[in-house]
Design a protein around this motif. Structure first.
Motif, short mmCIF file in Angstrom:
data_model
loop_
_atom_site.label_atom_id
_atom_site.label_comp_id
_atom_site.label_asym_id
_atom_site.label_seq_id
_atom_site.Cartn_x
_atom_site.Cartn_y
_atom_site.Cartn_z
N LEU A 75 6.45 4.36 0.76
CA LEU A 75 7.70 3.32 1.54
C LEU A 75 9.21 3.66 2.02
N PHE A 76 9.78 4.03 1.17
CA PHE A 76 11.29 4.36 1.05
C PHE A 76 11.26 5.45 2.15
N ALA B 215 8.99 -0.01 -6.76
CA ALA B 215 10.76 -0.49 -6.49
C ALA B 215 11.20 -1.26 -5.21
N LEU B 216 10.85 -1.42 -4.00
CA LEU B 216 11.23 -1.63 -2.91
C LEU B 216 10.26 -2.77 -2.94
N GLU C 121 1.04 -0.89 -0.34
CA GLU C 121 0.22 -0.07 -0.12
C GLU C 121 1.05 1.68 0.32
N TYR C 122 2.10 1.39 0.56
CA TYR C 122 3.02 2.64 0.68
C TYR C 122 3.51 2.75 -0.05
N ASP C 123 4.13 1.53 -0.82
CA ASP C 123 4.55 1.57 -2.21
C ASP C 123 4.42 2.29 -3.24
N ARG C 124 3.03 2.38 -3.21
CA ARG C 124 1.98 2.30 -4.50
C ARG C 124 2.08 4.03 -4.69
N GLU C 125 2.34 4.67 -3.84
CA GLU C 125 2.13 6.52 -4.08
C GLU C 125 3.16 6.89 -3.51
#
Ligand SMILES: Cc1cc2nc3c(=O)[nH]c(=O)nc-3n(C[C@H](O)[C@H](O)[C@H](O)COP(=O)(O)OP(=O)(O)OC[C@H]3O[C@@H](n4cnc5c(N)ncnc54)[C@H](O)[C@@H]3O)c2cc1C
Length: 480
Positions: free
Chosen positions: A211-212, A431-432, A170-174
């Motif tokens: 996320l990063f 990416a992460l 979810e966090y890495d989508r944005e």
């Protein structure tokens, strides 16, 4: 071509065209080393130091005609300065250990007095530790709420394996910007967060995966640590003589084993060992530690080819844009006027700025940065135009005396062939979670170091040292 005693090269001599490598004659190294380290930044030097001190035969190949990588010595008005990384924090244990080992003196950055700030069209002058008092009351409250929200999001993140955190997908989508657009309605607060992201990554908040960002903050202990200059903050201490002395302390004992101006162009591994080629030589070893920034790894041919997740990860690790600028005056005139020399102007192209004057001299030194989008633009201007913009910004914050410095020095890191930007690499969305698991995974006889591979203080010198030591341990445990 070996050793620290090699005479200095002309500025471009280290720019050996990679496509000429195949026509060169190779010199074979006499007997295989235990380990070859690629890159003599703090990560590579720390790896080599750990192996050397454990009795392993180690060789370091460095592309530039100097060691230190993103730590680089310079001078302004006859005083030693850091053109690259300069701050350390008392909580950075690996850095502090080296500072003690090499007998380097540290001092706290000057924070006495008021900083000069601007957010939106609001200008303010406040103490550094209470900088948010410059914001309208409502925005201050909302900033506090946003900060606790960010802390809650960070709670879930495992810095060792951020991709496996419960809400990683979810966090890495944005991006940080898209998250802010949905969750922070106050424009002033969004501008503060944008400024923070720019100051930490030299990039814009619409480029970074949420996320990063959460991983990065967790890896150093939180948003406050990343942004503050007080004790515990990342911008707390400076070294008398410069932080780059850490690199000198690690490099000197390597002697002939440190090869400058020798970029690795290929790494070939078989069941029995690894062969590293440079433009003029071939070296063999049992293991290789790669401590080259991710963007630069693309220029090394790996045979067999790197696993797909690592290749894809490398293509997504982006360096920020940054020009670091030092300005010197006979005296730190701003201190007499009640300023601490810090400028936190979210609207200016040259900001943040800090008082980096040494404790043992009366000279006035400010160090500041052109970051992110502003650096993209100013990088292609003349030095004269940049200097004029910088002095105008300083004058408008600190008064007319700022217009008359005794010296000016700058380093455009984005244009540096062997760095391609700074401070560390960041990741865009997606990416992460997809490729992050490959970040430290050894590939046969090849181990990965570099601040970008660290799970603690990633992006900082502390992360670089820790990553080098971790890679050295990995290599030593499989030395055959
Ligand atoms: C302007 C600036 C300000 C910063 N401020 C701070 C700060 O205040 N505090 C802090 O903790 N951190 C700061 N940093 C970040 C810090 O400097 C880096 O995190 C750290 O130095 C990275 O070390 P590294 O060894 O991982 O990478 P690097 O220092 O980049 O070292 C990698 C080395 O690999 C070499 N190389 C590249 N390609 C090849 C090749 N093909 N073969 C052989 N060698 C190769 C490069 O020349 C380089 O020497 C700053 C960085 C910059 C640039």
């Amino acid at each position: 071509m070996n050793g620290l005693s090699r005479p200095p090269l002309s500025p471009n001599e280290s720019d050996i065209p990679l496509d000429t490598q195949t026509s060169m004659t190779f010199t074979d190294s006499p007997e295989p080393d235990d380990c070859i380290v690629l890159g003599a930044g703090m990560a590579g030097l720390s790896a080599a130091d750990a192996l050397r001190r454990s009795g392993y035969r180690v060789r370091v190949l460095e592309a530039r005609d100097r060691f230190g990588g993103r730590l680089e010595p310079g001078t302004i008005a006859g005083h030693p300065i850091d053109l690259g990384g300069m701050w350390v924090s008392p909580v950075q244990t690996a850095v502090q250990e080296l500072i003690d080992r090499f007998g380097i003196r540290v001092y706290e950055m000057n924070l006495q007095g008021r900083l000069v700030g601007r957010v939106g069209d609001r200008r303010f002058q406040v103490p550094e530790e209470a900088w948010d008092k410059g914001l309208p009351m409502l925005s201050r409250l909302r900033l506090g709420l946003a900060a606790s929200r960010i802390r809650r999001l960070m709670d879930d993140i495992d810095p060792e394996r951020p991709w496996a955190s419960p809400r990683a997908e979810e966090y890495d989508r944005e991006t940080v910007a898209s998250w802010m657009n949905r969750n922070i309605r106050d424009r002033t607060v969004r501008e503060v967060v944008d400024f923070t992201v720019k100051s930490v990554f030299c990039a814009e908040s619409n480029e970074l995966s949420l996320l990063f960002w959460l991983f990065y903050l967790k890896a150093l202990g939180g948003l406050e640590v990343a942004t503050q200059g007080g004790p515990g903050g990342a911008q707390n201490q400076l070294c008398v003589g410069g932080l780059h002395q850490l690199a000198t302390g690690l490099a000197e004992p390597l002697g002939e084993a440190l090869h400058l101006s020798e970029p690795a162009v290929s790494v070939t591994q078989t069941d029995s060992g690894v062969t590293v080629r440079t433009a003029g030589a071939t070296y063999r070893a049992k293991r290789v530690i790669c401590a080259v920034p991710p963007t630069l790894l693309e220029h090394i041919d790996f045979l067999p080819k790197l696993p797909t997740p690592r290749q894809q990860l490398l293509q997504r690790q982006v360096m920020g844009s940054c020009i670091k600028i030092w300005v010197a005056w006979e005296r730190p005139f701003w201190r007499n006027q009640g300023y601490n020399g810090m400028i936190a102007d979210a609207q200016a192209d040259f900001s943040p700025v800090f008082d980096a004057g040494p404790p043992d001299s009366d000279i006035g030194l400010l160090a500041g940065f052109i970051e992110g989008r502003a650096a993209d633009t100013w990088s292609d201007q003349s030095e004269e135009a940049r200097r004029d913009m910088v002095l105008k910004t300083l004058e408008s914050a600190l008064g007319p005396e700022a217009r008359h410095p005794i010296d000016y020095v700058e380093r455009d890191w984005t244009g540096e062939r062997w760095s391609r930007g700074c401070y560390g690499a960041f990741l865009p969305p997606g990416a992460l979670t997809r490729f992050g698991h490959a970040i430290r995974q050894p590939f046969g006889r090849i181990h990965w170091a570099g601040t970008e591979t660290a799970s603690v203080w990633s992006g900082y010198v502390e992360g670089a040292i820790r990553s080098g030591r971790r890679a050295a341990e990995e290599a030593a445990s499989q030395m055959s």
